[in-house]
Structures are given as C-alpha cells and as structure tokens.
Design a protein around this motif. Structure first.
Motif, PDB file in Angstrom:
ATOM      1  N   THR A  35       0.695  -0.904   0.136  1.00 50.51           N
ATOM      2  CA  THR A  35       0.077  -0.003  -0.072  1.00 50.51           C
ATOM      3  C   THR A  35       0.815   1.250   0.072  1.00 50.51           C
ATOM      4  OG1 THR A  35      -1.898  -1.065   1.218  1.00 50.51           O
ATOM      5  CG2 THR A  35      -1.558   1.138   1.378  1.00 50.51           C
ATOM      6  N   LEU A  36       0.704   2.256  -1.001  1.00 45.08           N
ATOM      7  CA  LEU A  36       1.353   3.396  -1.006  1.00 45.08           C
ATOM      8  C   LEU A  36       0.279   4.544  -0.517  1.00 45.08           C
ATOM      9  CD1 LEU A  36       3.592   4.968  -1.895  1.00 45.08           C
ATOM     10  CD2 LEU A  36       2.605   5.149  -4.254  1.00 45.08           C
ATOM     11  N   GLU A  47      -4.153   7.230  -1.546  1.00 48.40           N
ATOM     12  CA  GLU A  47      -3.834   5.835  -1.338  1.00 48.40           C
ATOM     13  C   GLU A  47      -4.244   4.614  -2.124  1.00 48.40           C
ATOM     14  OE1 GLU A  47      -3.900   4.921   3.381  1.00 48.40           O
ATOM     15  OE2 GLU A  47      -4.749   3.083   2.679  1.00 48.40           O
ATOM     16  N   LYS A  48      -3.444   3.812  -2.356  1.00 48.84           N
ATOM     17  CA  LYS A  48      -3.737   2.554  -3.481  1.00 48.84           C
ATOM     18  C   LYS A  48      -2.897   1.262  -2.854  1.00 48.84           C
ATOM     19  CE  LYS A  48      -4.743   1.444  -7.881  1.00 48.84           C
ATOM     20  NZ  LYS A  48      -6.003   1.827  -8.372  1.00 48.84           N
ATOM     21  N   THR A  49      -3.685   0.369  -3.167  1.00 47.84           N
ATOM     22  CA  THR A  49      -3.102  -1.113  -2.630  1.00 47.84           C
ATOM     23  C   THR A  49      -2.797  -1.873  -4.016  1.00 47.84           C
ATOM     24  OG1 THR A  49      -4.001  -0.725  -0.340  1.00 47.84           O
ATOM     25  CG2 THR A  49      -3.282  -3.311  -1.145  1.00 47.84           C
ATOM     26  N   ARG A  50      -1.935  -2.521  -4.221  1.00 48.03           N
ATOM     27  CA  ARG A  50      -1.826  -3.348  -5.172  1.00 48.03           C
ATOM     28  C   ARG A  50      -1.433  -4.894  -4.631  1.00 48.03           C
ATOM     29  NH1 ARG A  50      -0.201  -0.989 -10.607  1.00 48.03           N
ATOM     30  NH2 ARG A  50      -2.270   0.190 -10.868  1.00 48.03           N
ATOM     31  N   THR A  66       6.190  -1.258  -6.294  1.00 46.86           N
ATOM     32  CA  THR A  66       6.334   0.008  -5.974  1.00 46.86           C
ATOM     33  C   THR A  66       6.062   0.967  -7.057  1.00 46.86           C
ATOM     34  OG1 THR A  66       7.513  -0.621  -4.054  1.00 46.86           O
ATOM     35  CG2 THR A  66       7.605   1.618  -4.544  1.00 46.86           C
ATOM     36  N   GLN A  68       4.888   0.426 -10.119  1.00 53.39           N
ATOM     37  CA  GLN A  68       3.577   0.511 -10.293  1.00 53.39           C
ATOM     38  C   GLN A  68       2.811   1.314  -9.552  1.00 53.39           C
ATOM     39  OE1 GLN A  68       2.362  -3.571 -10.649  1.00 53.39           O
ATOM     40  NE2 GLN A  68       3.935  -4.308 -12.255  1.00 53.39           N
ATOM     41  N   LEU A  69       2.754   1.267  -8.266  1.00 51.42           N
ATOM     42  CA  LEU A  69       1.995   2.145  -7.570  1.00 51.42           C
ATOM     43  C   LEU A  69       2.304   3.490  -7.819  1.00 51.42           C
ATOM     44  CD1 LEU A  69       2.090   0.293  -4.295  1.00 51.42           C
ATOM     45  CD2 LEU A  69       0.017   0.843  -5.548  1.00 51.42           C
ATOM     46  N   ALA A  72       0.899   4.659 -10.927  1.00 49.50           N
ATOM     47  CA  ALA A  72      -0.746   4.852 -10.936  1.00 49.50           C
ATOM     48  C   ALA A  72      -1.158   6.077 -10.226  1.00 49.50           C
ATOM     49  CB  ALA A  72      -1.132   3.779 -10.067  1.00 49.50           C
ATOM     50  N   LEU A  85       5.092   3.503   2.630  1.00 45.14           N
ATOM     51  CA  LEU A  85       5.054   2.477   1.687  1.00 45.14           C
ATOM     52  C   LEU A  85       4.964   1.243   2.543  1.00 45.14           C
ATOM     53  CD1 LEU A  85       4.989   0.985  -0.964  1.00 45.14           C
ATOM     54  CD2 LEU A  85       7.409   0.486  -0.773  1.00 45.14           C
TER      55      LEU A  85
END
Length: 137
Positions: A35-36, A47-50, A66, A68-69, A72, A85
């Motif tokens: 999660t970033l 905030e985004k989780t991959r 990371t 990729q996040l 995004a 992170l």
C-alpha cells in the motif's frame, strides 16, 4: 572507520535517522500486497493498494510493484509532504517459496541472501547497488 559489525555512518549521536527496518524476508515474512499512501502539501491524501501474484519478500518483486503504484499516482509536479509504503497481508516466508525456471531471477534472489549476510556482519552501508558508490580515487 567503523569496524566489523558496526553500522556505517550514524552511530550514537550521529544525528541521522535510525536505520531502516530489515526487509520482510529477513524477518521470515513475505508480503501479499503493498500500500502506497501519499500526502500532498495542501493536505489531501491518496492511497492505493496492489496485490502481488504470489507472496514475496524479495526486493525486485517489491520494487517493481512500488514503481507500478507510483505510476498509478500520476504525479506531475506534485508537492508531497508524506510518503508511506506498507507491506501488507504478511505470511510466513516458508509458505511463499515457489519453484522457478527463470535462472536470472534465481541468481538475483541468491545474491540478495548473500548481500543480507554481508550487511548483517559488517553493517548496512557496506554493500549496495554499484551506481550508488563513488569511483575510487
């Protein structure tokens, strides 16, 4: 010059930040997701989780996710006041092992383990990517 086992740069009274925590694999853990969280200067946060295809504690896998996040987030001239992170959905590292036919990746993973042993014995600043070191004079 610090001796074997002594941290390089930033001992007691060094005024620097404490050393970063060891990667999840050194603690016997593997992450299923990252999660970033970005906090912008004006106050709003993003905030985004991959999720990873399989649990991993290896630097290459976590670094790629990371990136990729960060892509995004679509940052263009953003003023950040915070960046976090977080490795999430941790599992035991023993459960995350998978056979691979990718010999180049296997070689990188073996090198990671060796680098961890060197850092443990001689301190965190003694080994790293070649691009971060200054040429010898």
């Amino acid at each position: 010059m610090p001796g074997p086992g002594a941290p390089a740069g930033g001992g007691a009274g060094g005024g620097g930040r404490p050393p970063p925590p060891p990667p999840p694999r050194r603690r016997g853990r593997a992450a299923r997701a990252l999660t970033l969280r970005l906090t912008f200067a004006g106050g709003p946060a993003w905030e985004k989780t991959r999720r990873l295809a399989e649990p991993s504690g290896h630097e290459d896998d976590l670094r790629q996710l990371t990136y990729q996040l960060m892509d995004a987030a679509g940052l263009q001239r953003a003023r950040l006041s915070g960046l976090v992170l977080r490795a999430e959905d941790l599992v035991d590292g023993d459960r995350a092992e998978q056979l691979s036919l990718d010999t180049a990746r296997q070689a990188r993973l073996a090198a990671e383990v060796t680098a961890d042993r060197i850092r443990e014995r001689f301190g965190p600043g003694v080994i790293g990517p070649a691009a971060t070191y200054r040429p010898a004079s």
